[in-house]
Design an enzyme around this catalytic site. Structure first.
Site, PDB file in Angstrom:
ATOM      1  CE  LYS A 248     -51.920 -67.013   2.236  1.00 50.36           C
ATOM      2  NZ  LYS A 248     -53.008 -66.742   1.257  1.00 50.36           N
TER       3      LYS A 248
ATOM      4  CE1 TYR B 133     -50.068 -63.006  -1.214  1.00 55.18           C
ATOM      5  CE2 TYR B 133     -50.072 -62.007   0.957  1.00 55.18           C
ATOM      6  CZ  TYR B 133     -50.227 -63.121   0.146  1.00 55.18           C
ATOM      7  OH  TYR B 133     -50.540 -64.340   0.697  1.00 55.18           O
TER       8      TYR B 133
ATOM      9  CG  ASN C 242     -55.745 -69.174   0.699  1.00 56.40           C
ATOM     10  OD1 ASN C 242     -54.979 -68.687   1.529  1.00 56.40           O
ATOM     11  ND2 ASN C 242     -55.814 -68.737  -0.546  1.00 56.40           N
TER      12      ASN C 242
ATOM     13  CG  HIS D  10     -47.563 -67.630  -0.199  1.00 56.92           C
ATOM     14  ND1 HIS D  10     -48.197 -66.975  -1.227  1.00 56.92           N
ATOM     15  CD2 HIS D  10     -46.266 -67.768  -0.582  1.00 56.92           C
ATOM     16  CE1 HIS D  10     -47.300 -66.710  -2.183  1.00 56.92           C
ATOM     17  NE2 HIS D  10     -46.126 -67.186  -1.813  1.00 56.92           N
TER      18      HIS D  10
ATOM     19  CD  GLU E 229     -43.723 -65.585  -3.614  1.00 59.01           C
ATOM     20  OE1 GLU E 229     -43.777 -66.772  -3.229  1.00 59.01           O
ATOM     21  OE2 GLU E 229     -44.644 -65.037  -4.246  1.00 59.01           O
TER      22      GLU E 229
HETATM   23  N1  UDP Z   1     -57.033 -63.611  -2.632  1.00 57.37           N
HETATM   24  C1  UDP Z   1     -58.284 -63.210  -2.214  1.00 57.37           C
HETATM   25  N2  UDP Z   1     -59.279 -63.097  -3.130  1.00 57.37           N
HETATM   26  C2  UDP Z   1     -59.088 -63.395  -4.442  1.00 57.37           C
HETATM   27  C3  UDP Z   1     -57.812 -63.794  -4.862  1.00 57.37           C
HETATM   28  C4  UDP Z   1     -56.800 -63.895  -3.934  1.00 57.37           C
HETATM   29  O1  UDP Z   1     -58.491 -62.945  -1.029  1.00 57.37           O
HETATM   30  O2  UDP Z   1     -60.035 -63.291  -5.240  1.00 57.37           O
HETATM   31  C5  UDP Z   1     -55.946 -63.717  -1.636  1.00 57.37           C
HETATM   32  C6  UDP Z   1     -55.760 -65.155  -1.140  1.00 57.37           C
HETATM   33  O3  UDP Z   1     -55.360 -65.104   0.242  1.00 57.37           O
HETATM   34  C7  UDP Z   1     -54.638 -65.645  -2.013  1.00 57.37           C
HETATM   35  C8  UDP Z   1     -53.773 -64.375  -2.090  1.00 57.37           C
HETATM   36  O4  UDP Z   1     -54.721 -63.323  -2.204  1.00 57.37           O
HETATM   37  O5  UDP Z   1     -53.974 -66.755  -1.447  1.00 57.37           O
HETATM   38  C9  UDP Z   1     -52.811 -64.326  -3.248  1.00 57.37           C
HETATM   39  O6  UDP Z   1     -53.531 -64.463  -4.445  1.00 57.37           O
HETATM   40  P1  UDP Z   1     -52.973 -65.364  -5.613  1.00 57.37           P
HETATM   41  O7  UDP Z   1     -53.845 -65.137  -6.795  1.00 57.37           O
HETATM   42  O8  UDP Z   1     -51.517 -65.140  -5.765  1.00 57.37           O
HETATM   43  O9  UDP Z   1     -53.281 -66.845  -5.075  1.00 57.37           O
HETATM   44  P2  UDP Z   1     -52.311 -67.974  -4.493  1.00 57.37           P
HETATM   45  O10 UDP Z   1     -51.002 -67.867  -5.235  1.00 57.37           O
HETATM   46  O11 UDP Z   1     -52.158 -67.730  -3.008  1.00 57.37           O
HETATM   47  O12 UDP Z   1     -53.019 -69.266  -4.769  1.00 57.37           O
HETATM   48 MG    MG Z   2     -49.765 -66.277  -5.715  1.00 56.71          MG
END
Ligand code: UDP
Ligand code: MG
Length: 152
Positions: free
Chosen positions: A11, A51, A125, A128, A139
């Site tokens: 990211k 997303y 974070n 991805h 994906e």
């Molecule tokens: N995200 C965020 N706030 C939240 C949850 C998710 O900003 O409360 C963002 C974060 O960048 C995350 C992405 O949305 O990595 C995708 O969310 P997901 O729940 O799929 O988490 P991941 O698979 O990335 O752990």
């Molecule tokens: Mg995810």
């Protein structure tokens, strides 16, 4: 355990903070094999498609800005997309990444060590990592053409 493929994206905070090599090193150490790699200019369309399951979340608009590099000065919207293959690749990559919320991610995971929540409340974070088999398949196909992946 089945051999799986999974998608990793460095990211914009990850590349801005020079963590690209560290992420690759951690995935290497997890025993995963890189089978695809390319710099991608992330269009609004690609970001929204990637997303799409989160499109009704309140953080969605900022998530699209974030993945397109708009918080980190990447005017070309650059993201490094990586495809990995290996036994339990999806789970191993997720374990190396750590929990979504950097505040909850275990120490020693990539997100636990290097992720942060900005004062504006934005999760940064670092990477991805596909979350399950269905997501990983969708994906990898979204980010890579078949001939951009090494054959298994
Ligand atoms: N995200 C965020 N706030 C939240 C949850 C998710 O900003 O409360 C963002 C974060 O960048 C995350 C992405 O949305 O990595 C995708 O969310 P997901 O729940 O799929 O988490 P991941 O698979 O990335 O752990
Ligand atoms: Mg995810």
């Amino acid at each position: 355990m089945a051999v799986e493929q999974t998608l990793i994206l460095i990211k914009p905070d990850g590349s801005h903070r020079r963590l690209t090599g560290l992420v690759i090193d951690r995935l290497d150490a997890a025993g995963l094999e890189m089978v695809g790699a390319k710099m991608v200019s992330v269009t609004e369309k690609l970001a929204r498609e990637h997303y799409r399951a989160l499109s009704d979340k309140p953080f969605f608009p900022n998530l699209i800005r974030y993945i397109r590099g708009e918080f980190h000065g990447f005017k070309d919207h650059r993201v490094l997309a990586l495809a990995y293959r290996g036994e339990n690749a999806i789970g191993k990559a997720r374990a190396a990444a750590g929990a979504t919320n950097p505040e909850h991610a275990a120490p020693g995971t990539i997100r636990g060590s290097f992720g942060r929540i900005t004062t504006a409340g934005q999760f940064e974070n670092v990477l991805h990592a596909s979350s399950d088999e269905a997501d990983a398949e969708r994906e990898v196909r979204l980010w890579f053409k078949p001939d951009e992946l090494l054959e298994g």
